[in-house]
Design a protein around this motif. Structure first.
Motif, PDB file in Angstrom:
ATOM      1  N   ASP A  57     -48.164 -23.850  31.096  1.00 44.80           N
ATOM      2  CA  ASP A  57     -46.906 -23.194  30.708  1.00 44.80           C
ATOM      3  C   ASP A  57     -46.003 -22.953  31.922  1.00 44.80           C
ATOM      4  OD1 ASP A  57     -45.004 -22.155  28.992  1.00 44.80           O
ATOM      5  OD2 ASP A  57     -45.868 -20.148  28.949  1.00 44.80           O
ATOM      6  N   HIS A  86     -48.073 -28.750  28.774  1.00 46.98           N
ATOM      7  CA  HIS A  86     -47.011 -27.793  28.410  1.00 46.98           C
ATOM      8  C   HIS A  86     -46.433 -27.183  29.680  1.00 46.98           C
ATOM      9  CE1 HIS A  86     -45.608 -24.354  25.549  1.00 46.98           C
ATOM     10  NE2 HIS A  86     -45.002 -24.180  26.730  1.00 46.98           N
ATOM     11  N   LYS A 111     -40.525 -29.852  29.491  1.00 40.59           N
ATOM     12  CA  LYS A 111     -39.594 -29.503  28.417  1.00 40.59           C
ATOM     13  C   LYS A 111     -38.192 -29.251  28.967  1.00 40.59           C
ATOM     14  CE  LYS A 111     -43.418 -27.066  26.175  1.00 40.59           C
ATOM     15  NZ  LYS A 111     -43.802 -28.043  25.154  1.00 40.59           N
ATOM     16  N   HIS A 164     -42.503 -26.183  31.835  1.00 44.58           N
ATOM     17  CA  HIS A 164     -41.039 -26.097  31.928  1.00 44.58           C
ATOM     18  C   HIS A 164     -40.704 -26.364  33.404  1.00 44.58           C
ATOM     19  CE1 HIS A 164     -40.894 -23.923  27.926  1.00 44.58           C
ATOM     20  NE2 HIS A 164     -42.140 -23.664  28.297  1.00 44.58           N
ATOM     21  N   HIS A 171     -49.312 -21.616  22.450  1.00 44.80           N
ATOM     22  CA  HIS A 171     -49.407 -20.174  22.701  1.00 44.80           C
ATOM     23  C   HIS A 171     -50.563 -19.565  21.917  1.00 44.80           C
ATOM     24  CE1 HIS A 171     -46.482 -19.013  25.664  1.00 44.80           C
ATOM     25  NE2 HIS A 171     -45.608 -19.845  25.112  1.00 44.80           N
ATOM     26  N   HIS A 196     -43.653 -23.681  19.912  1.00 48.43           N
ATOM     27  CA  HIS A 196     -44.093 -22.415  20.513  1.00 48.43           C
ATOM     28  C   HIS A 196     -44.235 -21.421  19.359  1.00 48.43           C
ATOM     29  CE1 HIS A 196     -42.333 -24.279  24.099  1.00 48.43           C
ATOM     30  NE2 HIS A 196     -42.734 -23.287  24.863  1.00 48.43           N
TER      31      HIS A 196
HETATM   32 ZN   LIG Z   1     -43.386 -22.886  26.927  1.00 47.02          ZN
END
Ligand SMILES: [Zn+2]
Length: 414
Positions: free
Chosen positions: A325, A80, A149, A82, A274, A251
């Motif tokens: 994350d 996960h 992502k 970004h 999450h 999420h």
């Molecule tokens: Zn995220």
């Protein structure tokens, strides 16, 4: 094909037999290891191992590396991130240090929307350059597989630019497994303010089918939260996933319990990510479903919000996964060794459980554990070599302090 024999390994950890694809329940703490060992690699693949007392004769055309007692684990899998984004948000972090909340910053046009403006204006080549630097850092820290992502574009062109960046990185780094997730449903773009339903319809019925057709997407994702997307939008994304054969990630429960966990699990989502807020119904849904819970302790650390109940989830028998994350707003750190420490200190996992959560289980949540995330015959030789360990717990104990001495991805030292 190139062969390499690695001798004098203090330990090989994270061994699994071919058929095992994830660990949960009493097996979550099972981190099979071999002492004083050798490992044989051919091309990109592990083809054998054993103890030094039965070391094979050096076959012809085989390179040899004496590991001098270093320990080896499977390369980390970050399920996960970004990682593709433009710029950083130190100014907001300083505002938070002075008392502003994440939600207050978002309400005043900062947060995700700040990153959206930066992403929309950056040139494609510059976005690739910026993202490549982060990926390089990640590799040197021993991450061999990563999910990336989209979600800072929020219009067709800019989301495409993000996913093309991810695909470009994947072609530049064939020694990694890089999975692309469409998170166009990350926030409501300014063009659709006040008309969330139309935006969701646009994304799920028009844009995602185009991107899927162009081969830009492995998974699709949504940010379910009060003020963001709700249960009907999650349903629309799940239906889109079913239509196109794309795994759905979501999420959920970062700030609010709103029934999204059960909805996602019962709708066949691949992961719910999450879970800082979790009620008994959420837990019950996870226990009876096949959806991976992905916990992101770096986000809780950086935002100062509660941590997901990792111990409770592990004790409930679900295959706990941990990721970074990595993103510019709520988790601008990607060091897997620090995430490992947080998993123990803040999620309540034991070191071996945390290692499984960040290797084999993380790989399973990306549908990659048949080839990576553990040390096994036929698995990819993506490995992290570490010295100075007394026990597996030494790794999280020295929080973030122990850099790998070498990293091998798909049979080659980087
Ligand atoms: Zn995220």
């Amino acid at each position: 094909m190139n062969r390499i024999l690695i001798r004098n390994l203090g330990r090989i950890g994270g061994i699994s037999e071919e058929s095992l694809l994830q660990r949960s329940g009493e097996h979550l703490s099972n981190w099979p290891a071999l002492r004083d060992a050798w490992l044989l690699i051919e091309g990109s693949t592990i083809i054998g191992w054993g103890t030094m007392t039965d070391e094979p004769r050096q076959p012809p055309n085989t390179a040899v590396w004496d590991a001098k007692g270093a320990w080896v684990i499977p390369a980390f899998v970050d399920p996960h991130t970004h990682l593709v984004h433009s710029g950083t948000r130190e100014h907001e972090w300083k505002a938070r240090l002075q008392g502003a909340s994440y939600q207050e910053i978002a309400a005043s046009g900062g947060g995700i929307m700040h990153s959206v403006r930066a992403l929309r204006s950056i040139e494609f080549a510059a976005l690739i350059d910026e993202s490549r630097l982060r990926l390089e850092t990640m590799r040197t820290m021993g991450v061999g597989s990563v999910e990336i992502k989209s979600g800072y574009g929020l219009d067709f062109e800019s989301e495409s630019k993000m996913m093309r960046t991810t695909r470009t990185l994947a072609s530049e780094y064939p020694d990694m497994n890089i999975r692309s997730t469409c998170l166009a449903l990350h926030a409501i773009p300014p063009e659709f303010r006040g008309d969330m339903d139309s935006y969701v319809k646009k994304v799920t019925q028009e844009w995602i089918p185009i991107w899927a057709g162009e081969g830009l997407i492995d998974f699709i994702d949504i940010f379910c939260e009060q003020g963001y997307f709700g249960l009907v939008h999650l349903d629309a994304l799940l239906a889109c996933g079913h239509r196109l054969g794309l795994g759905v990630r979501a999420h959920v429960n970062q700030f609010t319990v709103m029934g999204a966990v059960r909805r996602a699990v019962e709708g066949g989502a691949l992961s719910v990510d999450h879970l800082e807020e979790l009620d008994s119904d959420d837990l019950d849904a996870l226990k009876h479903g096949a959806t991976f819970p992905i916990l992101l302790p770096g986000c809780s650390f950086f935002l100062g919000i509660p941590y997901a109940p990792g111990r409770l989830l592990a004790d409930s028998g679900v295959p706990v996964v941990v990721g970074s994350d990595y993103n510019p707003g709520s988790a601008p750190g990607l060091n897997p060794f620090f995430t490992l420490s947080l998993s123990c200190l803040k999620l309540g996992l034991m070191p071996e459980e945390a290692l499984n959560a960040m290797t084999i289980n993380a790989a399973a949540s990306l549908q990659l554990s048949d080839r990576t995330g553990s040390v096994g015959i036929g698995k990819e030789a993506s490995l992290v070599f570490i010295s100075g360990l007394n026990d597996w717990s030494t790794l999280p104990y020295h929080f973030g302090q122990i850099p790998p001495i070498r990293v091998m991805l798909k049979g080659r030292f980087i």
